[in-house]
Design a protein around this motif. Sequence first.
Motif: not given
Length: 379
Positions: A115-120, A306-309, A342-344, A367-368
């Motif tokens: 998730v960290a990788l793919y958010a970037i 974060l909650h808003g996004e 913050m992971g899945p 989200i991230v």
Amino acid sequence: MTEQQTYDNFLKDFEKIINTDSASENLDGVAEVAEFLKAKFDTLGLEAEITREGERGVPCLKACTASKNGRYDFMFIGHMDTVFPTGEAAKRPFKIEDGRALGPGTNDMKGGLLVALYAIEKLKNEGNLDKVAICVAFNGDEEIGSENSRAWIEKNAANCDHVFVFEPCRPDYRHVMHRKGGGVVHITASGISAHSGANPERGANALVELAGHISAIHALNDMDNAITAQSNIIRSGEKHNIIPDNAELVVDVRVGTIEEAAFAEKFFAKLPETNYVEGASISISGGVDRPPMEPTDKTMEMWEILHGEAAKIGIDSAYISTGGCSDGNWTAAMGIPTIDGMGPVGENSHREDEYMELDSILPMISIVANTTLKLASKN
């Protein structure tokens, strides 16, 4: 790139790292995961390097975008090691069943790494990566306490304004805002050996001495706070007819606040002042060595964004407190706003039935990425 392509690529990469054994003790396996992820970050244009940290030479991966005058808006923290022994991947390799990904480390926490990788990647594909300064720090010994990588994490975190920790998000999109701190206390009792039947009066039973202290320690669990103290391991004696002159107790201690940590430390330090068996005594080592992860006002501001996004894409997120520790404990103790989970979405960490919910992959990536971009724009 379409969402379907992102999803398909994620699963392909997921299968690769799940089927790579990376127990904390298997440094070669951890290094293999690190090399795989480094190549991915290289492709995205990040400056990536793998170093060997601490006396054990634990593989750690750092990958960074361009900084903003030496600082980063975000640090993305994750760990590449798992609790499962070498051979577990062959025993139960990656598979998909009923909308869930299964296999060793799916939930804790190889899904989070991706998730960290793919958010970037999402930020880059949308032309926004140059607006955010991100430092990725994946270590290889979190499951055994991060002893060799803690200094490395703290050194890198010192230049970051916010932290996301990519441990699993709990079911129903519950993130982690508070974690207990904790540690291990070792208590050694010394007594006098003697024949159990012929002359027991000449002995001082070290095991009985410990028993008295166990009751006092257990009483900590009944106090009106978040302290837990579990006497989990005890060793004593060699033969039934010899009074033991030595006994050892191992206690797992967890605390919810810095104040509770200080209270627990004082409590254990004073234990030797009380004696239950004449001629016996105890000594104490260890203690609370991992501070609690406590939210601050800045953490709550971060959470509101974060909650808003999440709400924008139809996710009703929430947050929880947990008794488990993570590397987020270190960064929160440094005063850096830190949000974990913050992971899945998944559950059953450290068990053979752990799983990750496939339909949480794309939402968590969004989200991230979106929260990171929003917060960076406010700096």
